[in-house]
Scaffold this active site. Structure first.
Site, PDB file in Angstrom:
ATOM      1  N   CYS A  64       4.909  -0.014   2.653  1.00 35.88           N
ATOM      2  CA  CYS A  64       5.518  -1.319   2.949  1.00 35.88           C
ATOM      3  C   CYS A  64       6.923  -1.209   3.514  1.00 35.88           C
ATOM      4  O   CYS A  64       7.288  -1.979   4.392  1.00 35.88           O
ATOM      5  CB  CYS A  64       5.490  -2.207   1.719  1.00 35.88           C
ATOM      6  SG  CYS A  64       6.242  -1.437   0.290  1.00 35.88           S
ATOM      7  N   ASP A  85       0.813  -1.222   0.000  1.00 33.76           N
ATOM      8  CA  ASP A  85       0.000   0.000   0.000  1.00 33.76           C
ATOM      9  C   ASP A  85       0.844   1.269   0.000  1.00 33.76           C
ATOM     10  O   ASP A  85       0.356   2.350   0.312  1.00 33.76           O
ATOM     11  CB  ASP A  85      -0.937   0.000   1.228  1.00 33.76           C
ATOM     12  CG  ASP A  85      -0.160   0.008   2.538  1.00 33.76           C
ATOM     13  OD1 ASP A  85       1.080  -0.062   2.492  1.00 33.76           O
ATOM     14  OD2 ASP A  85      -0.801   0.092   3.598  1.00 33.76           O
ATOM     15  N   HIS A 141       8.144  -2.557  -4.129  1.00 34.84           N
ATOM     16  CA  HIS A 141       7.667  -3.221  -2.920  1.00 34.84           C
ATOM     17  C   HIS A 141       8.781  -3.787  -2.033  1.00 34.84           C
ATOM     18  O   HIS A 141       9.807  -4.241  -2.532  1.00 34.84           O
ATOM     19  CB  HIS A 141       6.703  -4.342  -3.294  1.00 34.84           C
ATOM     20  CG  HIS A 141       6.043  -4.950  -2.100  1.00 34.84           C
ATOM     21  ND1 HIS A 141       5.258  -4.219  -1.238  1.00 34.84           N
ATOM     22  CD2 HIS A 141       6.071  -6.208  -1.599  1.00 34.84           C
ATOM     23  CE1 HIS A 141       4.834  -5.003  -0.262  1.00 34.84           C
ATOM     24  NE2 HIS A 141       5.311  -6.209  -0.451  1.00 34.84           N
TER      25      HIS A 141
END
Lengths: 288, 170
Positions: free
Chosen positions: A105, A102, A282
């Site tokens: 991370c 989101d 990410h």
């Protein structure tokens, strides 16, 4: 940039407008998304964003520990680059904890991994607290941030840290805390402020690494660090790691030749090492 | 464990409200629209001195999302107000009330965006400074924005009308 515009050129009339009646005739060839009005386009984008948000919100904020091989199922079998890299990572890190994608991370991975290690190594907790308190003091006293909100985020963070010292606190407590969006996001808020303080304290240095579209450190922080959901980059990692003097080792897994390792605050005396896996956009937590 | 969970936003709003009511800030006052709902506030903004809005008292509502303070509130003038950065329905359009990435408003990169560290006070003070210093570049009321540039006298007439109206409605 308009250096070749002489005064004579100014009087040359603009190209005659010939395209006035073509709109209807060629309409059939225009794809749907180009026929949208600006407002319809905005709405379509908004819907798409909401769909993505909905999908992402199904992921755990902080997941359970899984074997690193679980990543093999994420990529296609014939994706030889990634499949090979997963194998390479597995050699040193057999387990992984996946974190919600989101935009928070990096911070959530860092916070959870830090506290998970402190839980097992309680004597290190008090070594970190002075830098946290200094963050709060500088934000309010030196950089003029509102005490109301800063203290709220700080208190929440310290409360959880103190709880880790107690004998009966276990990993379930930590998981519950980080899976409770209210508490978990508050923790992220404070860690974003830690980066903010570190960059403001050393503004001249960090400005060297910031895109020129940001004229000041403040504008960069306001756009790329302090708001929730904006993704982290090298500077965020450096800021957090340096400010708290916590060692971070990131395994970069992208389309490049091989997995790259980046180390931050390698010589820290604090007995904590945050191991992270980076895939484009990410971060997750790795375990040996 | 003292689960604060989703109530965190409400707690923070409660603290801020108490704080604002205890030690009032120059330029505005704040309260709840309905005593049972911490997420809708009414503020009364005093037109800043030495501006066209001087002498006016403008009512506005602040609507806080359940994700507050992670996400910004919306602010809407209830009083009639003529300003380049206020929509016809009263909604205020300034960068501090928007998250990064919402670039359709065309703010400059250097402008301040919403972040959880902002307070109601910092938001309202930004709105007051917007009254003193309109930004015709990201216009919500295009007619007003054009007036600021091309016909200041007309702009002044419109604003003063709102100021008188706001005094009558007080």
């Amino acid at each position: 940039m308009a250096s070749n515009t002489s005064s004579e050129e100014v009087v040359i009339p603009v190209e005659p407008v010939t395209a006035t009646d073509t709109t209807d005739a060629s309409n059939a060839d225009i794809p749907d998304y180009l026929k949208m009005s600006a407002m319809e386009h905005d709405q379509a984008v908004e819907h798409m964003k909401q769909d993505i948000e909905k999908e992402v919100s199904k992921q755990h904020l902080v997941g359970d520990i899984e074997p690193t091989s679980v990543l093999k199922t994420v990529y296609a079998n014939d994706d030889s680059v990634y499949q090979a890299k997963i194998q390479e990572i597995e050699k040193n890190y057999s387990k992984i904890r996946r974190i919600r994608q989101d935009g928070n991370c990096f911070f959530r991975s860092f916070g959870f991994s830090l506290m998970e290690q402190l839980l097992a190594n309680k004597s290190e907790i008090d070594k970190i607290k002075p830098s946290l308190t200094a963050v709060k003091t500088d934000l309010i006293g030196k950089f003029g941030y509102p005490d109301m909100t800063v203290e709220d985020f700080y208190d929440n963070f310290i409360e959880v840290l103190d709880k880790l010292k107690e004998e009966e606190t276990d990993i379930e407590y930590l998981l519950k805390t980080y899976q409770d969006s209210g508490l978990s996001d508050y923790m992220v808020c404070f860690m974003r402020l830690i980066v903010s303080v570190q960059l403001q304290r050393n503004a001249e240095f960090y400005l060297n690494f910031i895109s020129s579209k940001y004229p000041t450190i403040k504008s960069f922080l306001s756009e790329e660090v302090e708001p929730m959901y904006v993704e982290s980059d090298h500077l965020h990692i450096d800021g957090l790691s340096t400010c708290l003097n916590i060692r971070i080792i990131v395994q970069y897994m992208d389309r490049g030749m091989k997995v790259q390792e980046h180390k931050f605050q390698e010589g820290s005396p604090i007995n904590v090492t945050i191991n992270l896996l980076y895939r484009p956009g990410h971060y997750d937590i790795l375990y040996a | 464990m003292a689960s604060k969970g989703l109530d965190q936003g409400a707690l923070l709003l409660k603290k801020q409200l108490a704080d604002l009511q205890r030690s009032s800030v120059d330029g505005f006052s704040a309260g709840l629209v309905d005593d049972n709902n911490l997420f809708v506030w009414e503020v009364l903004i005093v037109g800043p001195p030495d501006t066209l809005y001087e002498g006016g008292f403008f009512k506005a509502h602040l609507n806080f999302p359940k994700e507050f303070p992670l996400k910004p509130p919306k602010m809407k003038f209830i009083s009639n107000i003529w300003h380049p950065n206020v929509y016809a329905d009263g909604e205020v359009c300034i960068s501090i009330l928007h998250e990064p990435g919402e670039d359709k408003f065309g703010y400059e990169k250097a402008s301040e965006r919403w972040s959880p560290v902002h307070t109601v006070e910092s938001v309202v003070l930004s709105v007051i400074s917007m009254l003193s210093d309109p930004n015709p570049e990201s216009a919500a009321n295009i007619v007003a924005a054009k007036e600021v540039r091309d016909s200041p006298a007309e702009f002044k007439r419109h604003v003063r009308k709102c100021v008188r109206q706001s005094q009558d409605n007080l």
